[in-house]
Design a protein around this motif. Structure first.
Motif, PDB file in Angstrom:
ATOM      1  N   ALA A   1       0.834  -1.212   0.000  1.00 11.93           N
ATOM      2  CA  ALA A   1       0.000   0.000   0.000  1.00 11.93           C
ATOM      3  C   ALA A   1       0.868   1.262   0.000  1.00 11.93           C
ATOM      4  N   GLY A   2       1.928   1.269   0.818  1.00 14.83           N
ATOM      5  CA  GLY A   2       2.809   2.436   0.889  1.00 14.83           C
ATOM      6  C   GLY A   2       3.520   2.706  -0.427  1.00 14.83           C
ATOM      7  N   MET A   3       4.030   1.660  -1.048  1.00 10.73           N
ATOM      8  CA  MET A   3       4.710   1.832  -2.335  1.00 10.73           C
ATOM      9  C   MET A   3       3.728   2.292  -3.412  1.00 10.73           C
ATOM     10  N   ALA A   4       2.538   1.699  -3.435  1.00  4.95           N
ATOM     11  CA  ALA A   4       1.542   2.060  -4.443  1.00  4.95           C
ATOM     12  C   ALA A   4       1.098   3.512  -4.283  1.00  4.95           C
ATOM     13  N   ALA A   5       0.948   3.976  -3.051  1.00  5.11           N
ATOM     14  CA  ALA A   5       0.541   5.370  -2.813  1.00  5.11           C
ATOM     15  C   ALA A   5       1.638   6.329  -3.260  1.00  5.11           C
ATOM     16  N   ARG A   6       2.890   5.994  -2.980  1.00  8.40           N
ATOM     17  CA  ARG A   6       4.010   6.870  -3.351  1.00  8.40           C
ATOM     18  C   ARG A   6       4.223   6.957  -4.856  1.00  8.40           C
ATOM     19  N   GLU A   7       3.740   5.965  -5.599  1.00 13.35           N
ATOM     20  CA  GLU A   7       3.880   5.972  -7.058  1.00 13.35           C
ATOM     21  C   GLU A   7       2.996   7.018  -7.730  1.00 13.35           C
TER      22      GLU A   7
END
Length: 155
Positions: free
Chosen positions: A43-49
């Motif tokens: 979730a964190g990586m997807a949001a930062r993308e």
């Protein structure tokens, strides 16, 4: 058959075909467990993308992340500003974000939801029932990043 419990997703095969031969595909023999922290990292990586997201986490979380980055060998946590709940077949995500000034917060939030849901569902097989987004701050173009050291007067 897919079973999920609490913090993990488990895939298992039951019956006579579960062991040795038969019509059971090799990929369905055994169990796969996915920890809550894995879902939080996805979730964190997807949001930062998503373009327009400056950072994740509230003020204190961002400050602590900046301090952690300055320790040699450490870097900011991917899960800062991310909370997840994982159930039997579903998950829910709460995000604290900082957006860039001048962009549509509603459009960025929609893009974040779409990317987070798609990433978690594709990678884990869990249904994401909700992604709650709290916008904690707006990053202004002339603000310094907490993670970047301030330029001193003497060089």
């Amino acid at each position: 058959m897919t079973e999920t419990t609490g913090a993990a997703v488990r895939t298992s095969e039951t019956g006579a075909n579960a062991r040795g031969g038969g019509a059971v595909a090799p990929g369905s023999r055994g169990r796969t467990t996915i920890a809550d922290d894995v879902v939080a990292k996805i979730a964190g990586m997807a949001a930062r993308e998503v373009p327009g997201i400056h950072a994740l986490g509230g003020g204190l979380a961002r400050t602590m992340g900046a301090v952690r980055e300055r320790v040699p060998g450490r870097r900011a946590g991917v899960t800062s500003g991310v909370k997840v709940e994982v159930g039997e077949r579903q998950s829910a995500v709460d995000l604290d974000v900082v957006v860039e000034y001048g962009l549509s917060i509603t459009e960025i939030a929609a893009d974040v939801r779409e990317n987070v849901i798609a990433s978690i569902e594709r990678m884990t097989g869990l249904e994401v029932v909700e992604v709650n987004i709290a916008v904690d701050d707006v990053h202004l173009p002339d603000e310094e990043d907490e993670a970047e050291p301030a330029a001193g007067r003497v060089r």
